[in-house]
Write an enzyme that holds these catalytic residues in place. Sequence first.
Site, PDB file in Angstrom:
ATOM      1  N   SER A  85      -4.056-103.695  95.222  1.00  0.00           N
ATOM      2  CA  SER A  85      -5.277-103.996  95.985  1.00  0.00           C
ATOM      3  C   SER A  85      -5.035-105.074  97.038  1.00  0.00           C
ATOM      4  O   SER A  85      -5.980-105.732  97.482  1.00  0.00           O
ATOM      5  CB  SER A  85      -6.388-104.445  95.034  1.00  0.00           C
ATOM      6  OG  SER A  85      -5.997-105.609  94.309  1.00  0.00           O
TER       7      SER A  85
ATOM      8  N   GLU B 137       3.168-125.346 104.863  1.00  0.00           N
ATOM      9  CA  GLU B 137       1.728-125.542 104.751  1.00  0.00           C
ATOM     10  C   GLU B 137       1.375-126.351 103.503  1.00  0.00           C
ATOM     11  O   GLU B 137       0.514-127.233 103.539  1.00  0.00           O
ATOM     12  CB  GLU B 137       1.037-124.178 104.737  1.00  0.00           C
ATOM     13  CG  GLU B 137       1.114-123.481 106.096  1.00  0.00           C
ATOM     14  CD  GLU B 137       0.766-122.005 106.047  1.00  0.00           C
ATOM     15  OE1 GLU B 137       0.498-121.432 107.121  1.00  0.00           O
ATOM     16  OE2 GLU B 137       0.768-121.419 104.954  1.00  0.00           O
TER      17      GLU B 137
END
Length: 457
Positions: A18, A180
């Site tokens: 998904s 990040e």
Amino acid sequence: MSNPSARPGRHRVVVIGSGFGGLFATQALKRADVDITLVARTTHHLFQPLLYQVATGILSVGDIAPATRMVLRKQKNVEVLLGDVESIDLAAGKVTSRLLERETVTEFDSLIVAAGAGQSYFGNDHFAEFAPGMKTIDDALELRGRILGAFEQAELSDDPEERRRLLTFVVVGAGPTGVEMAGQIAELANRTLAGAFRRIDPRDARVILVDGAPAVLPVYGGKLSRKAAERLEKLGVEIQLNAMVTNVDVNGLVVKDKDGNETRIEAQCKVWSAGVQASPLGRQLGEQTGAEVDRAGRVHVNPDLTLPGYPNVFVIGDMMSLDKLPGLAQVAMQGGKYAAKEIRAGLDGAQPQDRQPFKYFDKGSMATISRHSAVAKVGKLEISGFIGWIMWLVIHLMYLIGFRSRLSTVISWTVSFLGRGRAQMASTEQQVFARNAIDVLQEQNRTRHATESREAG
């Protein structure tokens, strides 16, 4: 248990996963005369590029992980099944998945495999106990607990050496995720938590970024790599390049430099963002088709993203290997749309041999370093600083699923980037230790099943 929901005579499409590839393929088949079964091991679609913001308290889980059923609820030709796919039988056209003790067999006419990839520890899987990766919601919540818990423990400690260890954070891997993460831990310590403690100064925290490559963000190269490194150093992040991690334990890790010298770094909180390993399903597919599988578990596919001898089976996203395409969300999205297009064309009578090869359109790549600073590369155009950061915000907002998620994200970003606060700072002991407890339980279940099988035999 078999899955009988498909209507007789309709073309049956099974989509595994998904993520970006699976979701975009499913949505692209919305108006096709097919019955789709989406099988996934989680109940949500994860916007993985923003996972580090969940780990550092900027965004909530709901902002980046909408329920797959809710995303697809208006698409009447799709059924969503929760389960971990254990096997794919290409010759029989069957997919077998399991949820707890329940086994489900789903038949297919066309198959799209988009099972994604997990964290790779390069053969040192025991590192995962002490240095979680950044691939799942569980990883992000565990890391949030570990990061915030380190500050809380340091507040209670009277031992200077222990405090230094508790306030040392090591991020392994200087790719986009590692950069990040390091930047946000530094900002968390320097801005958000400043003044929140009485016995420690969070600004004393030491953030170290380690990578075996010779540069930060090596895929960007040149100017952008240098600018990213300079910005990180201004935030106080220590960068150790040409450094390989050789051991990790509860209290720290060992790093070897290019000359072979080893150094130990005492640190309670470690984050692993180096390397990926494709789903084990890739090796199953390789064994059944003869397709080559690389060291990262990715399957070498035909130019139309199919497997040798199986023009009805598409492998997309992080699981496929083709023309050295990067493991980016855009590759998965475009691959999913391409597979759906070819399935629709097949329903109209098009032959597999007439397919045009998959062509990836590179829309560029970007990484945020800190508040007001990012780097972006679009073709030959290189952008950094505030403009790059604005571009990063807009692009990532566009790809979030649903208006509510976008609105909530904008509000959270406004609070975090214009002010000092972060709305998602709650963490629990369970989040930190649940993964190990589940691993123990699963091992116990495997042992029990093996014992029962021997006794039954």
